[in-house]
Design a protein around this motif. Structure first.
Motif, PDB file in Angstrom:
ATOM      1  N   SER A  74      -5.615   3.088  14.104  1.00  0.00           N
ATOM      2  CA  SER A  74      -5.911   3.157  12.673  1.00  0.00           C
ATOM      3  C   SER A  74      -5.304   1.945  11.987  1.00  0.00           C
ATOM      4  O   SER A  74      -4.140   1.605  12.218  1.00  0.00           O
ATOM      5  CB  SER A  74      -5.331   4.436  12.053  1.00  0.00           C
ATOM      6  OG  SER A  74      -5.908   5.583  12.632  1.00  0.00           O
ATOM      7  N   LEU A  75      -6.095   1.297  11.124  1.00  0.00           N
ATOM      8  CA  LEU A  75      -5.656   0.145  10.351  1.00  0.00           C
ATOM      9  C   LEU A  75      -5.923   0.417   8.885  1.00  0.00           C
ATOM     10  O   LEU A  75      -6.942   1.030   8.538  1.00  0.00           O
ATOM     11  CB  LEU A  75      -6.402  -1.124  10.774  1.00  0.00           C
ATOM     12  CG  LEU A  75      -6.351  -1.507  12.254  1.00  0.00           C
ATOM     13  CD1 LEU A  75      -7.347  -2.628  12.541  1.00  0.00           C
ATOM     14  CD2 LEU A  75      -4.947  -1.940  12.644  1.00  0.00           C
ATOM     15  N   ASN A  76      -5.018  -0.034   8.023  1.00  0.00           N
ATOM     16  CA  ASN A  76      -5.298   0.113   6.598  1.00  0.00           C
ATOM     17  C   ASN A  76      -4.657  -1.026   5.805  1.00  0.00           C
ATOM     18  O   ASN A  76      -3.643  -1.610   6.212  1.00  0.00           O
ATOM     19  CB  ASN A  76      -4.827   1.463   6.070  1.00  0.00           C
ATOM     20  CG  ASN A  76      -3.318   1.562   5.926  1.00  0.00           C
ATOM     21  OD1 ASN A  76      -2.604   1.646   6.927  1.00  0.00           O
ATOM     22  ND2 ASN A  76      -2.821   1.559   4.699  1.00  0.00           N
ATOM     23  N   TYR A  77      -5.308  -1.331   4.707  1.00  0.00           N
ATOM     24  CA  TYR A  77      -4.800  -2.333   3.765  1.00  0.00           C
ATOM     25  C   TYR A  77      -4.843  -1.734   2.372  1.00  0.00           C
ATOM     26  O   TYR A  77      -5.857  -1.158   1.962  1.00  0.00           O
ATOM     27  CB  TYR A  77      -5.629  -3.618   3.808  1.00  0.00           C
ATOM     28  CG  TYR A  77      -5.325  -4.553   2.652  1.00  0.00           C
ATOM     29  CD1 TYR A  77      -4.113  -5.240   2.596  1.00  0.00           C
ATOM     30  CD2 TYR A  77      -6.238  -4.728   1.617  1.00  0.00           C
ATOM     31  CE1 TYR A  77      -3.816  -6.078   1.534  1.00  0.00           C
ATOM     32  CE2 TYR A  77      -5.957  -5.570   0.560  1.00  0.00           C
ATOM     33  CZ  TYR A  77      -4.744  -6.244   0.517  1.00  0.00           C
ATOM     34  OH  TYR A  77      -4.460  -7.064  -0.548  1.00  0.00           O
ATOM     35  N   ASN A  78      -3.745  -1.858   1.643  1.00  0.00           N
ATOM     36  CA  ASN A  78      -3.668  -1.334   0.288  1.00  0.00           C
ATOM     37  C   ASN A  78      -3.113  -2.400  -0.638  1.00  0.00           C
ATOM     38  O   ASN A  78      -2.155  -3.099  -0.292  1.00  0.00           O
ATOM     39  CB  ASN A  78      -2.786  -0.084   0.242  1.00  0.00           C
ATOM     40  CG  ASN A  78      -2.589   0.443  -1.163  1.00  0.00           C
ATOM     41  OD1 ASN A  78      -1.715   0.003  -1.897  1.00  0.00           O
ATOM     42  ND2 ASN A  78      -3.422   1.394  -1.547  1.00  0.00           N
ATOM     43  N   VAL A  79      -3.705  -2.519  -1.811  1.00  0.00           N
ATOM     44  CA  VAL A  79      -3.178  -3.393  -2.846  1.00  0.00           C
ATOM     45  C   VAL A  79      -3.120  -2.600  -4.139  1.00  0.00           C
ATOM     46  O   VAL A  79      -4.033  -1.842  -4.466  1.00  0.00           O
ATOM     47  CB  VAL A  79      -4.042  -4.668  -3.026  1.00  0.00           C
ATOM     48  CG1 VAL A  79      -5.492  -4.330  -3.353  1.00  0.00           C
ATOM     49  CG2 VAL A  79      -3.446  -5.581  -4.085  1.00  0.00           C
ATOM     50  N   SER A  80      -2.016  -2.730  -4.863  1.00  0.00           N
ATOM     51  CA  SER A  80      -1.865  -2.018  -6.129  1.00  0.00           C
ATOM     52  C   SER A  80      -1.273  -2.946  -7.176  1.00  0.00           C
ATOM     53  O   SER A  80      -0.483  -3.845  -6.858  1.00  0.00           O
ATOM     54  CB  SER A  80      -0.980  -0.777  -5.969  1.00  0.00           C
ATOM     55  OG  SER A  80       0.334  -1.141  -5.579  1.00  0.00           O
ATOM     56  N   GLN A  81      -1.660  -2.720  -8.419  1.00  0.00           N
ATOM     57  CA  GLN A  81      -1.194  -3.533  -9.540  1.00  0.00           C
ATOM     58  C   GLN A  81      -0.721  -2.603 -10.650  1.00  0.00           C
ATOM     59  O   GLN A  81      -1.462  -1.719 -11.093  1.00  0.00           O
ATOM     60  CB  GLN A  81      -2.319  -4.434 -10.063  1.00  0.00           C
ATOM     61  CG  GLN A  81      -1.944  -5.273 -11.278  1.00  0.00           C
ATOM     62  CD  GLN A  81      -0.936  -6.369 -10.945  1.00  0.00           C
ATOM     63  OE1 GLN A  81      -1.080  -7.058  -9.931  1.00  0.00           O
ATOM     64  NE2 GLN A  81       0.077  -6.530 -11.777  1.00  0.00           N
ATOM     65  N   THR A  82       0.525  -2.797 -11.091  1.00  0.00           N
ATOM     66  CA  THR A  82       1.087  -2.024 -12.191  1.00  0.00           C
ATOM     67  C   THR A  82       1.426  -2.962 -13.331  1.00  0.00           C
ATOM     68  O   THR A  82       2.227  -3.895 -13.159  1.00  0.00           O
ATOM     69  CB  THR A  82       2.359  -1.270 -11.746  1.00  0.00           C
ATOM     70  OG1 THR A  82       2.042  -0.399 -10.660  1.00  0.00           O
ATOM     71  CG2 THR A  82       2.928  -0.456 -12.896  1.00  0.00           C
TER      72      THR A  82
END
Length: 305
Positions: A79-87
């Protein structure tokens, strides 16, 4: 024994190369999620720096998560995942935060137990400036102890660097154990966990050992023809610092309680509404690290699987 950081970096690079390979084998599944939200924070803070404002603000949040699940064999899964978040804060713009996370989990089904290796890399920026780099590697084993009882144990090695304060750069070793009781399968279950962590920082005053305890209860029930998910959680951390903190001329000691309630309700097949609230109580003989905090927020997300 610490894992050489070059090994962790190489592993992440290798997994990223596999994810980018042009040949898509049978058994490949993709998923994606995009979210928009807003929250109220009663005490804007940067936990990694023991920095608190004692002032409230509103934040606007956007995030995206991409996932790939690949069967490598009859009993092996990647399993591979990429997450990007901006606050983005309304007033505390200098604390606007961008976070990138790359993760990989290589697991094997051995029959009675499952085992595998999880790798994570996190890069965070504050107001567009380098802030945090974090590497984490964790071999684990899990399996059912009985029909309704499930357990998971893991060793965790991590390494972090903080651009604004190199004295806080650290590596840590941890052991963690989680126990699940499925009262009604995934519709209703309990989770209890314990973790011991030993963190060794560049400056001795930031070295600490910590005991962490968590309790969670997840319940799903039918509402207006759909399934509403509720989660209640409590987390406790007891940190015992080994070095003298100059400003208080003694060893620092922290006790942290965090409570949270989270609700998720599907508005459609792919759209989810989330509402959450939390309270944190940080007690410490180091005044900068002693404060409380309320957070209330909502998030709307779109999922594709």
């Amino acid at each position: 024994m610490a894992w050489p950081i070059k090994t962790v970096r190489f592993s992440c690079a290798l997994i990223a190369w596999v994810a980018a390979a042009p040949v898509i084998a049978a058994g490949t599944e993709f998923s994606a999620e995009f979210g928009l939200g807003a929250e109220y924070d009663s005490n804007v803070s940067v936990d990694e720096l023991d920095a608190t404002s004692n002032e409230s603000d509103y934040a606007y949040i956007a995030d995206a998560d991409l996932g790939l699940d690949q069967q490598l064999g009859e009993k092996v899964d990647l399993s591979l995942n990429y997450n990007v978040s901006q606050t983005n804060y309304d007033r505390f713009e200098r604390l606007d935060r961008t976070t990138h996370l790359v993760g990989a989990d290589l697991g094997a089904d051995l029959g009675a137990v499952n085992t595998g290796m999880a790798l994570y890399y996190i890069n965070a920026q504050l107001d567009g400036n380098d802030f945090l780099e974090y590497y984490r590697g964790s071999p684990y084993v899990s399996g059912f102890l009985a029909k309704k009882w499930f357990a998971r144990g893991a060793y965790v090695y991590s390494e972090k660097t903080i651009a604004q304060n190199p004295d806080r750069d650290a590596e840590s070793h941890a052991g963690e154990f989680d126990l699940y009781f499925f009262r009604r399968g995934l519709r209703s279950y309990f989770n209890a966990g314990y973790k011991f962590k030993d963190e060794d920082a560049t400056a001795e005053r930031y070295d600490y050992k910590a005991h962490n305890v968590k309790l969670r209860y997840i319940h799903r029930f039918d509402l207006w023809g759909d399934v509403l998910k509720m989660e209640f959680s409590w987390r406790y951390e007891d940190r015992d610092y080994s070095g003298i903190t100059p400003s208080i001329d003694q060893e620092r000691a922290d006790q942290r309680h965090r409570w949270k309630i989270d609700m998720e309700y599907p508005l459609s097949e792919r759209t989810l509404l989330q509402i959450y609230g939390g309270y944190s109580d940080y007690d410490s003989n180091f005044p900068r690290a002693a404060y409380d905090q309320h957070v209330v927020g909502t998030r709307l997300s779109w999922r594709w699987e």
